[in-house]
Motif scaffolding. Structure first.
Motif, PDB file in Angstrom:
ATOM      1  N   TRP A 193     -22.774 -92.234  93.839  1.00  0.00           N
ATOM      2  CA  TRP A 193     -21.460 -93.115  95.073  1.00  0.00           C
ATOM      3  C   TRP A 193     -20.296 -92.203  95.033  1.00  0.00           C
ATOM      4  O   TRP A 193     -19.617 -91.793  93.952  1.00  0.00           O
ATOM      5  N   VAL A 240     -27.004 -98.585 101.809  1.00  0.00           N
ATOM      6  CA  VAL A 240     -27.887 -97.151 100.377  1.00  0.00           C
ATOM      7  C   VAL A 240     -29.076 -97.726 100.990  1.00  0.00           C
ATOM      8  O   VAL A 240     -29.352 -96.540 101.727  1.00  0.00           O
ATOM      9  N   PRO A 287     -22.961 -98.519  91.834  1.00  0.00           N
ATOM     10  CA  PRO A 287     -21.966 -98.006  91.811  1.00  0.00           C
ATOM     11  C   PRO A 287     -20.931 -98.086  90.216  1.00  0.00           C
ATOM     12  O   PRO A 287     -20.923 -98.916  89.731  1.00  0.00           O
ATOM     13  N   PHE A 294     -21.808 -89.878 101.287  1.00  0.00           N
ATOM     14  CA  PHE A 294     -22.950 -89.572 100.514  1.00  0.00           C
ATOM     15  C   PHE A 294     -23.572 -88.274 100.677  1.00  0.00           C
ATOM     16  O   PHE A 294     -23.023 -88.092 101.693  1.00  0.00           O
TER      17      PHE A 294
END
Length: 433
Positions: A146, A311, A111, A325
């Protein structure tokens, strides 16, 4: 640091062809695929000719929440020394989490937040202190974005260089990938990043499917990527440019043609040049003058680790997609990870597709196995676990194929010879699973 010139990614499958390519200045090797004490003969011959070799790491995961593994850093440095390399390179990515213990088997984007940048900068400093040569970091291709990012790609890379003095490996194919997949403007990135920190450039091919660009390294370099290389060249004379090709290798003449196209894109007149390398710019120094940076707090690493674990778990273990997401893109990424994993396992254990009746049945069986079963201990163990999964379920259906698979597993697993029928083996495998 001397300039590199024009080069190609060295792979065993094209080693002989690479050795015959005219005007080759240097090659790049995947660091994890070579052993310093047993360098391939073709690679040694290139070095004897004066062709430089640069190790390119893929497993450090410097963008991850954990500090770099000292053993992995030592191994990367050992390869640089064994090859007489002027630098090493890695990626701005995360590849694993430790809580839970999950491996992506692929480079995943970090990110672009302050937390992630702080962790990355500290990890880069740790790596720089451990490595015997300068480090260059590559911008990666990504399928997902992200939510809640605080910096643009250009801002993120610029601050990384300013805070650490690290060099940049700019992959223009990845800039194109991120234009298609994430709507990012390559020109804006090139205008923003400190190109005086440029170590070298990657060029590669890919393919677009259903509006998603896949950075395959298995297709010819498209004109749009060569245009980006020319755009970069209009801003700076890159110290080195390298063609990447990792699969579906074309004939030698096509490789040579792609290198000619790269040289043409680098020439302001539009004609190929045989310009030899000259001196490179001086290395970039950290903006803080090299003063010690404040240590990143453990709470920052913990926050980043929780997000990355969510994730990665969604991608490889089937847990829910984190809020914010794009679910469709996460599904595409998850399928891409399984496909890549299946491909690497097939190269690690090339007998398996044959036992299962060919590439298509093999990939279908592997996809069923991988669903909800993340890789944990490398591709060799993954291949063995895949075989165990099949045998426990009485697969493949053909008895002769099952016998071949059993013999394959027993030979590689180092199992004690078993008495009794095949069901005894399957029962043991079931209990072990």
């Amino acid at each position: 640091m001397a300039r590199l010139g024009t080069g190609i990614g060295w792979r065993p499958e094209i080693a002989e062809a690479v050795g015959r390519l005219p005007g080759l200045d240097w090659v790049e090797v995947v660091a994890e695929n070579i052993c310093p004490g047993h360098l391939p003969a073709e690679l040694l011959r290139l070095r004897e000719r004066g062709v430089r070799v640069v190790p390119h790491g893929v497993s450090l995961g410097l963008g991850g929440a954990d500090r770099p593994d000292p053993a992995k850093l030592a191994a990367l440095g050992e390869r640089a020394l064994a090859l007489g390399s002027p630098l090493v390179s890695e990626h701005i990515a995360f590849v694993r989490t430790t809580s839970p213990a999950l491996e992506a088997g692929h480079l995943l984007p970090v990110p672009r937040t302050r937390d992630a940048l702080d962790v990355l900068c500290e990890n880069v400093r740790i790596a720089q202190d451990a490595l015997p040569v300068p480090l260059a970091l590559e911008n990666i291709a990504a399928l997902i974005s992200w939510p809640g990012e605080e910096l643009t790609e250009g801002q993120f890379l610029t601050e990384l260089v300013e805070r650490t003095g690290v060099r940049l490996l700019v992959d223009v194919a990845n800039l194109h990938t991120n234009r298609v997949n994430r709507g990012e403007d390559p020109a804006a990135v090139l205008d923003a990043v400190p190109l005086e920190a440029l170590a070298y450039v990657h060029v590669a091919g890919g393919v677009e499917r259903d509006g998603v660009w896949h950075d395959t390294h298995a297709h010819p370099v498209p004109p749009v990527v060569l245009d980006l290389l020319a755009a970069l060249r209009s801003r700076v004379d890159p110290p080195g440019v390298l063609l990447e090709r990792d699969d579906d290798f074309p004939p030698e003449a096509e490789l040579a043609g792609e290198l000619t196209a790269i040289r043409t894109a680098l020439t302001p007149t539009g004609r190929p040049t045989d310009r030899r390398p000259t001196a490179a710019p001086a290395p970039v120094r950290p903006a803080d003058g090299g003063l010690p940076a404040a240590a990143v707090g453990e709470e920052v690493r913990t926050r980043l680790g929780i997000g990355q674990a969510a994730v990665l778990s969604a991608l490889v273990a089937g847990t829910p997609v984190p809020e914010g997401f794009d679910r469709r893109r996460m599904a595409v990424q998850a399928r891409a990870l399984v496909a890549k994993r299946a491909g690497v396992v097939a190269r690690t254990a090339p007998e398996l597709p044959g036992i299962l009746g060919g590439p298509a049945p093999y990939r279908a069986a592997f996809a069923a196995y991988a669903k909800g079963r993340p890789m944990a201990s490398g591709y060799r163990r993954d291949a063995l676990a895949f075989a165990e999964h099949l045998l426990v379920r009485d697969l493949p259906a053909d008895p002769a194929a099952r016998r071949r698979l059993t013999a394959w597993w027993r030979e590689r697993a180092g199992a004690r010879p078993l008495r009794g029928p095949l069901r005894r083996l399957r029962a043991l495998l079931g209990r072990a699973a």
